[in-house]
Design an enzyme around this catalytic site. Structure first.
Site, PDB file in Angstrom:
ATOM      1  N   ASN A  89       0.870  -1.172   0.000  1.00 18.46           N
ATOM      2  CA  ASN A  89       0.000   0.000   0.000  1.00 18.46           C
ATOM      3  C   ASN A  89       0.910   1.225   0.000  1.00 18.46           C
ATOM      4  O   ASN A  89       1.432   1.621   1.043  1.00 18.46           O
ATOM      5  CB  ASN A  89      -0.891  -0.041   1.250  1.00 18.46           C
TER       6      ASN A  89
ATOM      7  N   ARG B  39      -2.583  -2.176  -3.391  1.00 16.92           N
ATOM      8  CA  ARG B  39      -3.784  -1.381  -3.192  1.00 16.92           C
ATOM      9  C   ARG B  39      -3.690  -0.184  -4.128  1.00 16.92           C
ATOM     10  O   ARG B  39      -2.698   0.548  -4.112  1.00 16.92           O
ATOM     11  CB  ARG B  39      -3.852  -0.882  -1.756  1.00 16.92           C
TER      12      ARG B  39
ATOM     13  N   HIS C 142     -13.166   2.722  -0.009  1.00 19.66           N
ATOM     14  CA  HIS C 142     -13.136   1.662   1.024  1.00 19.66           C
ATOM     15  C   HIS C 142     -13.754   0.355   0.513  1.00 19.66           C
ATOM     16  O   HIS C 142     -14.203  -0.478   1.306  1.00 19.66           O
ATOM     17  CB  HIS C 142     -13.929   2.071   2.297  1.00 19.66           C
TER      18      HIS C 142
ATOM     19  N   ARG D 178     -13.146  15.758   7.545  1.00 21.84           N
ATOM     20  CA  ARG D 178     -13.933  16.080   6.341  1.00 21.84           C
ATOM     21  C   ARG D 178     -15.377  16.391   6.732  1.00 21.84           C
ATOM     22  O   ARG D 178     -15.943  15.744   7.620  1.00 21.84           O
ATOM     23  CB  ARG D 178     -13.930  14.913   5.356  1.00 21.84           C
TER      24      ARG D 178
ATOM     25  N   GLU E 218      -8.161  -5.386   5.003  1.00 19.12           N
ATOM     26  CA  GLU E 218      -8.019  -5.077   3.576  1.00 19.12           C
ATOM     27  C   GLU E 218      -6.834  -5.825   2.968  1.00 19.12           C
ATOM     28  O   GLU E 218      -6.883  -6.255   1.818  1.00 19.12           O
ATOM     29  CB  GLU E 218      -7.870  -3.566   3.383  1.00 19.12           C
TER      30      GLU E 218
END
Ligand code: ADP
Length: 397
Positions: free
Chosen positions: A7, A91, A180, A241, A383
């Site tokens: 990743n 990823r 995601h 956010r 993940e």
């Protein structure tokens, strides 16, 4: 097969070496401050002492070389040779409309990832750098790209289109992509196992609640809607956010505060969310501590987060025409029992009922009461394992 999962971020590179024979992690770690000076690497070989190495890494190729030499080190390494690595799974954040599942990387795949750079300007270039570094270091070893957006490519147009002139979708691919995806897909698969039912028969709402947070409606194993949008800014209130706001606030702020579009963008992505409301922190542990000491704005931020998440339970139950289970995952979803309770307050009419004693337990667990019609599951996300399994599936063909 041993799969190296990579990743790559702009100045970091996280990795895990996974044995897909028994899905175990052999070693994991990360390289930080790549190209920034003071770069360092951490290796956590399972069952052995942690290793910290401080070494200059000018770019991601240096980082990959260091990871491989650490994994094969005589003293603290976990494999005897690089030849033990059967494949590399990467990823990749954005696959645009081109990729609806993981793919073996070749030149045309890299070109397509490059074409999506506009859609993920911070992430895709870093992901590409990681891919190229691994190609160089492990020639002949198959490389697979697993996209955060791929799982959501099953959404119907009524869910993914924005009601702006259709020509803008055609011209710029402006639409909802969702993110995601690897995490939502993983927890949905685990949920089916826990519920003892085929995924094809289930209607699930999955809550990935971390610093970034997104909710997905999964019907019959397919994403039919998700809360993040064209970018990860949309949907629920997050750490920093804003989530969904009235878009008219953007020009209003530009005018009133004399801000540039870049400044507004930074405000909404980095200074908003629970941080912006509380003025305390983006981390929920800090907010809970502040709220318990009487900080009203920290309490309000927590309430707003829970409310913004809760609305998706009803929204997505209606979108799917029913609901079998809700699933919590990621930092907040897995660990913050008070937040799970707050989010699910007032949803009993849908058949959701949690056992407050089970709710404080950790790990993969069904926290519903025996009579709940809709199950509530907590499933730690993984993940990296999902990427390793997708990689093995493709390479094994
Ligand atoms: P990211 O999106 O960066 O991967 P995470 O999934 O790690 O984020 O989630 C970060 C959030 O999870 C933080 O708000 C933090 O407070 C919360 N969190 C993480 N671990 C724990 C824990 N053990 N107990 C309570 N909260 C936690």
């Amino acid at each position: 097969m041993k799969v190296l999962v990579i990743n790559a971020g702009s100045s970091s590179l996280k990795y895990q070496l996974i044995d897909t024979f028994d899905n175990s992690v052999i070693a994991k770690g990360m390289c930080e401050r790549i190209g920034l000076g003071g770069s360092n690497m951490k290796l956590y070989p399972i069952g052995k002492e942690d290793v910290h190495i401080t070494k200059a890494m000018g770019d991601h190729a240096d980082a990959v070389a260091l990871v491989l030499s650490a994994l094969t080190d005589k003293e603290y390494g976990v494999i005897s040779s690089m030849r033990e690595i059967g494949a590399v799974g990467h990823r990749v954040v954005h696959g645009g409309e081109t990729f609806s599942s993981a793919v073996i990387i070749d030149k045309s795949v890299k070109d397509a990832i490059r074409e999506c750079v506009d859609l993920a300007p911070l992430h895709n270039p870093a992901n590409l750098t990681g891919i190229e570094a691994c190609e160089k270091a492990l020639p002949g070893v198959p490389q697979v790209a697993v996209f955060d957006t791929a799982f959501h490519q099953t959404m119907p147009p009524k869910a993914y289109l924005y009601a702006i002139p259709y020509e803008l979708y055609q011209k710029y691919h402006i639409r909802k992509y969702g993110f995601h995806g690897t995490s939502h897909k993983y927890v949905a698969q685990r949920a089916a196992v826990m519920l003892g039912k085929p995924l094809e028969d289930l209607k699930l709402v999955t809550f990935h609640l971390g610093n970034g947070a997104s909710i997905t409606a999964i019907k019959g194993g397919k994403s039919i809607d998700t809360s993040m949008g064209f970018t990860p800014l949309a949907g629920v209130v997050m750490g920093t956010r804003s989530g969904i706001i009235d878009p008219a606030i953007v020009p209003y702020l530009m005018e009133k505060e004399n801000m540039t579009i870049k400044e507004v963008d930074a405000l909404l992505n980095k200074e908003s969310g629970v941080l912006g409301i509380s003025g305390v922190s983006s981390d929920f542990r800090d907010l809970e501590a502040a709220a318990s000491e009487g900080n009203e704005r920290a309490r309000l931020a927590l309430e707003m987060f829970a409310y913004s998440v809760k609305r998706y339970v009803g929204f997505y139950a209606c979108a799917m025409g029913g609901l079998d289970a809700v699933v919590f995952t990621a930092g907040i979803g897995e660990n913050n029992h008070a937040m799970r309770e707050e989010i699910l307050k007032d949803t009993e009419f849908l058949g959701i009922k949690i056992d407050l004693e089970k709710n404080v337990l950790r790990g993969e667990i069904d926290i519903s009461t025996p009579d709940a019609r809709v199950r509530t599951l907590v499933i730690p996300t993984n993940e990296e394992l999902m990427i390793a399994l997708d990689t093995k599936r493709l390479v094994g063909k």
